[in-house]
Design a protein around this motif. Structure first.
Motif, short mmCIF file in Angstrom:
data_model
loop_
_atom_site.label_atom_id
_atom_site.label_comp_id
_atom_site.label_asym_id
_atom_site.label_seq_id
_atom_site.Cartn_x
_atom_site.Cartn_y
_atom_site.Cartn_z
N LEU A 1 4.01 -15.02 -9.93
CA LEU A 1 4.30 -14.21 -11.12
C LEU A 1 3.03 -13.51 -11.59
O LEU A 1 3.04 -12.77 -12.56
N SER A 2 1.93 -13.78 -10.87
CA SER A 2 0.64 -13.19 -11.27
C SER A 2 -0.03 -12.52 -10.06
O SER A 2 -1.08 -12.95 -9.61
N PRO A 3 0.63 -11.46 -9.53
CA PRO A 3 0.07 -10.81 -8.34
C PRO A 3 -1.29 -10.17 -8.64
O PRO A 3 -1.57 -9.85 -9.79
N ASP A 4 -2.08 -9.97 -7.61
CA ASP A 4 -3.38 -9.33 -7.80
C ASP A 4 -3.22 -7.96 -8.48
O ASP A 4 -3.91 -7.64 -9.43
N TYR A 5 -2.30 -7.16 -7.94
CA TYR A 5 -2.08 -5.81 -8.43
C TYR A 5 -0.59 -5.61 -8.71
O TYR A 5 0.25 -6.32 -8.15
N TYR A 6 -0.28 -4.61 -9.51
CA TYR A 6 1.13 -4.19 -9.65
C TYR A 6 1.67 -3.75 -8.31
O TYR A 6 2.79 -4.02 -7.95
N MET A 7 0.86 -3.03 -7.58
CA MET A 7 1.23 -2.66 -6.22
C MET A 7 -0.02 -2.51 -5.38
O MET A 7 -1.06 -2.14 -5.92
N PRO A 8 -0.04 -2.84 -4.13
CA PRO A 8 1.07 -3.47 -3.43
C PRO A 8 1.14 -4.96 -3.76
O PRO A 8 0.31 -5.47 -4.51
N GLY A 9 2.11 -5.63 -3.18
CA GLY A 9 2.27 -7.07 -3.41
C GLY A 9 1.11 -7.87 -2.85
O GLY A 9 0.28 -7.36 -2.10
N SER A 10 1.06 -9.14 -3.20
CA SER A 10 -0.06 -9.98 -2.77
C SER A 10 0.04 -10.39 -1.29
O SER A 10 -0.97 -10.73 -0.67
N GLY A 11 1.25 -10.34 -0.73
CA GLY A 11 1.43 -10.73 0.67
C GLY A 11 0.58 -9.91 1.62
O GLY A 11 -0.01 -10.44 2.57
N VAL A 12 0.48 -8.62 1.35
CA VAL A 12 -0.30 -7.76 2.26
C VAL A 12 -1.81 -8.04 2.13
O VAL A 12 -2.56 -7.86 3.08
N PHE A 13 -2.22 -8.49 0.95
CA PHE A 13 -3.64 -8.87 0.79
C PHE A 13 -3.95 -10.06 1.69
O PHE A 13 -4.98 -10.11 2.34
N VAL A 14 -3.04 -11.02 1.70
CA VAL A 14 -3.23 -12.20 2.56
C VAL A 14 -3.26 -11.78 4.02
O VAL A 14 -4.09 -12.23 4.81
N GLN A 15 -2.35 -10.88 4.37
CA GLN A 15 -2.30 -10.39 5.75
C GLN A 15 -3.66 -9.80 6.13
O GLN A 15 -4.19 -10.06 7.22
N ASN A 16 -4.24 -9.06 5.21
CA ASN A 16 -5.52 -8.42 5.46
C ASN A 16 -6.64 -9.46 5.56
O ASN A 16 -7.46 -9.44 6.50
N ILE A 17 -6.67 -10.41 4.62
CA ILE A 17 -7.73 -11.42 4.60
C ILE A 17 -7.69 -12.26 5.89
O ILE A 17 -8.72 -12.58 6.48
N LEU A 18 -6.47 -12.62 6.33
CA LEU A 18 -6.34 -13.51 7.49
C LEU A 18 -6.20 -12.75 8.81
O LEU A 18 -5.97 -13.36 9.86
N ASN A 19 -6.32 -11.42 8.75
CA ASN A 19 -6.17 -10.61 9.97
C ASN A 19 -4.87 -10.88 10.70
O ASN A 19 -4.86 -11.01 11.93
N ILE A 20 -3.80 -10.99 9.96
CA ILE A 20 -2.50 -11.21 10.60
C ILE A 20 -2.00 -9.84 11.06
O ILE A 20 -1.92 -8.89 10.28
N PRO A 21 -1.67 -9.72 12.34
CA PRO A 21 -1.24 -8.41 12.85
C PRO A 21 0.04 -7.93 12.16
O PRO A 21 0.70 -8.71 11.48
N THR A 22 0.37 -6.67 12.41
CA THR A 22 1.54 -6.05 11.75
C THR A 22 2.75 -6.97 11.76
O THR A 22 3.18 -7.46 12.81
N CYS A 23 3.25 -7.23 10.58
CA CYS A 23 4.48 -8.02 10.40
C CYS A 23 4.94 -7.74 8.98
O CYS A 23 4.17 -7.21 8.18
N PRO A 24 6.16 -8.08 8.63
CA PRO A 24 6.57 -7.84 7.24
C PRO A 24 5.89 -8.81 6.28
O PRO A 24 5.64 -9.97 6.64
#
Ligand code: COA
Length: 336
Positions: free
Chosen positions: A84-107
């Motif tokens: 309920l406390s995302p980093d930003y209004y947009m985009p969602g926090s999931g993509v930040f995690v994807q970036n931090i962990l270098n997870i390749p393209t996925c939803p």
């Protein structure tokens, strides 16, 4: 249809401990009041500049969960991020995690169901695995409450309860039937949206308006909670939704190895424990140490219980949550 199971768990708590005495120095409250009404002794708050954010804490928890799942970040097919406390209004926090962990393209998808967020996210993961669409799903619950709390006497009912932290789980396809995630039951009741709510900024009151007015009386950008109403609804919905899960699987309360309720308030957990006549060792509580970390509370508690050897193969684990919306849910798991 496939079954799913949890194969890796992780948690992250910021180092900074805020005790009840610390809060009593800033607001009109006391150790006795907080412990008696909520059971909370201390909670964690991030410190501005310490590098922690909702996504970074989620990523730390996720790193551990992925390692314990014995997979690599490359094998994650979907990221579900409950907060309920995302980093930003947009985009969602999931993509930040994807970036931090270098997870390749996925939803990557954020789930905004407040305290019930993790249970909603686990149910979502389970459905994607059941249909065969994805194999490994990273489910995160992470929150930074401290930045949005009114740390004055005006906000004391909220200020003493909430804390920061993150938990994560890797949900994967199970090869066996009759075990893993057995069921999920999810509910919401929108008529109570105003009882536990953070109103602003919103589509009719943007940040610019709040800033330009600079009104010290305006508390609309702090969370509001009708404590008594939340308490009353929480205890009845917890009971109801745990019963739904047990009935669905033809199980009885005595079959529960460990109930992990959302850590809303120790008094709520104790009420539920008494209702189901559960022993102390059948209910896991850590709200004393971390406060209510909303969507993060269940994955933190589940991880901690697992680390303490309280979650083992064959155990019947029940997760149950209630929160803003109101929304609530339960998950029944036969641990693999
Ligand atoms: N310290 C000291 N006094 C406080 C206080 C605090 N942190 N917060 C509130 N009070 C005061 C109130 O101002 C009120 O004072 P008054 O009698 O002079 O008006 C008094 O304590 C009683 O307040 P009330 O709100 O009636 O207390 P309560 O018994 O309902 O307890 C909660 C308040 C918040 C602890 C309780 O309602 C609760 O636990 N609700 C559920 C909260 C929850 O689980 N939220 C998360 C859902 S996911």
């Amino acid at each position: 249809m496939y079954n799913s199971k949890i194969v890796g768990l992780g948690k992250f708590l910021p180092e900074n401990i805020v005790t009840n005495q610390d809060l009593a120095k800033k607001i009109d409250t006391s150790e006795e009041w907080i412990v008696e009404r909520t059971g909370i002794e201390e909670r964690r708050h991030i410190v501005k500049g310490d590098g922690n954010t909702t996504a970074s804490m989620g990523a730390e928890a996720a790193k551990i969960a992925i390692e314990r799942a014995k997979i690599s970040a490359n094998e994650i097919d979907l990221i579900l991020f409950a907060t309920l406390s995302p980093d930003y209004y947009m985009p969602g926090s999931g993509v930040f995690v994807q970036n931090i962990l270098n997870i390749p393209t996925c939803p990557a998808m954020d789930i905004r169901n407040a305290c019930s967020g993790f249970v909603y996210a686990i149910a979502t993961a389970d459905q994607f695995i059941k249909t065969g669409m994805y194999k490994n799903i990273l489910v995160i619950g992470s929150e930074t409450q401290s930045g949005a709390i009114d740390m004055t006497t005006r906000g004391r009912d909220i200020a003493v309860i909430f804390g920061d932290g993150a938990g994560a789980a890797v949900v994967t396809k199970s090869e066996s039937s009759g075990s893993g995630i057995l069921s999920s039951h999810l509910y919401s009741e929108g008529e109570h949206v105003d009882e536990l709510v953070m109103v602003a900024p919103n589509t009719n009151k943007w940040v610019t308006e709040i800033v330009s007015k600079n009104d010290p009386e305006d508390s609309s950008y702090y969370p509001y909670m009708n404590g008594k109403m939340v308490f009353k609804n929480a205890v009845s919905r917890f009971e109801e939704v745990i019963n739904k899960g047990l009935d669905h699987n033809s199980l009885e309360p005595e079959n529960i190895s460990l109930l992990i309720p959302h850590q809303a308030n120790l008094r709520i957990s104790q009420f539920v424990q008494r209702k189901f006549k559960l022993r102390d060792d059948q209910v896991y509580n850590n709200i004393m140490r971390y406060g209510n970390t909303t969507a993060a509370s269940i994955p933190i508690a589940l991880t901690e219980a697992w680390e303490e050897g309280k979650v083992n193969k064959g155990d019947l684990i029940v997760l149950a949550a209630f929160g803003a919306g109101f929304s609530w849910g339960s998950t029944v798991i036969r641990w693999e």
